[in-house]
Design an enzyme around this catalytic site. Sequence first.
Site, mmCIF file in Angstrom:
data_model
loop_
_atom_site.group_PDB
_atom_site.id
_atom_site.type_symbol
_atom_site.label_atom_id
_atom_site.label_comp_id
_atom_site.label_asym_id
_atom_site.label_seq_id
_atom_site.Cartn_x
_atom_site.Cartn_y
_atom_site.Cartn_z
ATOM 1 N N LYS A 39 0.817 -1.065 0.068
ATOM 2 C CA LYS A 39 0.000 -0.149 -0.080
ATOM 3 C C LYS A 39 1.208 1.332 0.044
ATOM 4 C CE LYS A 39 -0.250 -0.265 5.158
ATOM 5 N NZ LYS A 39 -1.146 -0.746 6.204
ATOM 6 N N TYR A 260 14.829 30.785 7.172
ATOM 7 C CA TYR A 260 13.684 31.411 7.401
ATOM 8 C C TYR A 260 13.441 31.671 9.136
ATOM 9 C CZ TYR A 260 11.675 30.801 2.736
ATOM 10 O OH TYR A 260 11.485 30.812 1.378
HETATM 11 C C1 LIG Z 1 -0.490 -1.663 6.993
HETATM 12 C C2 LIG Z 1 -0.979 -2.992 7.272
HETATM 13 C C3 LIG Z 1 -0.117 -4.189 7.557
HETATM 14 C C4 LIG Z 1 1.443 -4.338 7.388
HETATM 15 O O1 LIG Z 1 1.935 -3.744 8.490
HETATM 16 P P1 LIG Z 1 3.371 -3.667 8.773
HETATM 17 O O2 LIG Z 1 3.835 -2.941 10.392
HETATM 18 O O3 LIG Z 1 3.875 -2.282 7.969
HETATM 19 O O4 LIG Z 1 4.039 -4.720 8.863
HETATM 20 C C5 LIG Z 1 -0.606 -5.398 7.772
HETATM 21 N N1 LIG Z 1 -2.140 -5.590 7.854
HETATM 22 C C6 LIG Z 1 -2.740 -4.465 7.929
HETATM 23 C C7 LIG Z 1 -4.235 -4.523 8.058
HETATM 24 C C8 LIG Z 1 -2.565 -3.255 7.886
HETATM 25 O O5 LIG Z 1 -3.053 -2.112 7.708
#
Ligand SMILES: *Cc1c(COP(=O)(O)O)cnc(C)c1O
Length: 367
Positions: A39, A260
């Site tokens: 993702k 800045y």
């Molecule tokens: C993002 C996510 C993961 C992966 O989590 P990590 O901590 O990056 O390994 C797994 N399951 C769900 C439901 C998630 O939202």
Amino acid sequence: MVDAVGAGGILTIDLAALIENWRLVGRTVAPAATGAVVKADAYGLGAKAVARALAQAGCRHFFVAHLCEAVDLREPLPAACSLYVLNGLMPGAEAQCAQAAAVPVLNSLDQIDRWAAHAANLGRKLPAILQLDSGMSRMGLSPEELAELSASRQRLEGIELRYIASHFACADEPSNPANAAQIARFEQMSAAFPEVPWTFDNSGGALGGRSGHFDLVRPGIALYGANPLTNGPNPMRPVVQLEARIVQLRRIPAGAGVGYGLTFTAGRETRIATVSIGYADGWPCHLGNRGAAYIGGVRVPIAGRVSMDSLTLDVTDVPEAHLFPGAPVEMIGPHQTLEDVAKDAGTISYEILTRLGRRYARRHLGA
Ligand SMILES: *Cc1c(COP(=O)(O)O)cnc(C)c1O
């Protein structure tokens, strides 16, 4: 594609290290299968390149958050790879989800009913994961909703349940008693579906030292080289390096201000290097006057605020040979890990990674 000559920063993504990390998770959780969470553009590293490399290494289960991410990955991935949508099924998205052959993680009775209705429309079964809320209170069916579903199992007709899922709230702290409580509740709730395999662990769950990881694990951050556990050494190989470049050098007298708001005042005659990365590249504003970079292995503190496209470093203590326009500056690398940057910025490695900018030149190694 941004080339290295024109870019302010060079982001190097080691796909060979990524694959090694995926295999390490796989060995740790076997006989459970190991998927990959890609993702948010594979946590900022490029979902297509990452997913293709993992598919070639044998990964068959890919998780994204939104349907649009699954649509983008459908074509680059072999048809044998499943694409699961963690955020579930938004109203009106049923046709597009089925068309993309994406598998929604159904998080509510409403999502179940709409997916089943669409299956009836199409006159064929549609695959799904069913998520149960085991204690995080974010997504998935509550115990009450599960009871309602169990009392009317025909609502699942037309749905081919691939997995029952849940998610840890505290997986980065393996000894936190909330983890065992979540597993106990999940096992109790999943008893309603004895024939369906389970998926629970993210990176922390997979690598936290527990034995027994059910049927499929869903690591994200560990694949990308960050430490999945809050305490202890990082078992993962680094995947990301970020290099900026010196744009300009100047010597300022004691008492001169920098950047800045002139929030940095030189306490001595100071050498300042202006460097070609700013907050528009994902380098947090919060690192103004607190973060650092490395030049020739020497720690150089950020002096003044982070600008949109540049930042300024106090390089007074760096040997002259390393200081010239175009000289490399290590932002993330052997001297400064993702965790170091996250800690200085008061955030987590996930946020640093996912914000890494779109205008870096990206080099993929070991593809
Ligand atoms: C993002 C996510 C993961 C992966 O989590 P990590 O901590 O990056 O390994 C797994 N399951 C769900 C439901 C998630 O939202």
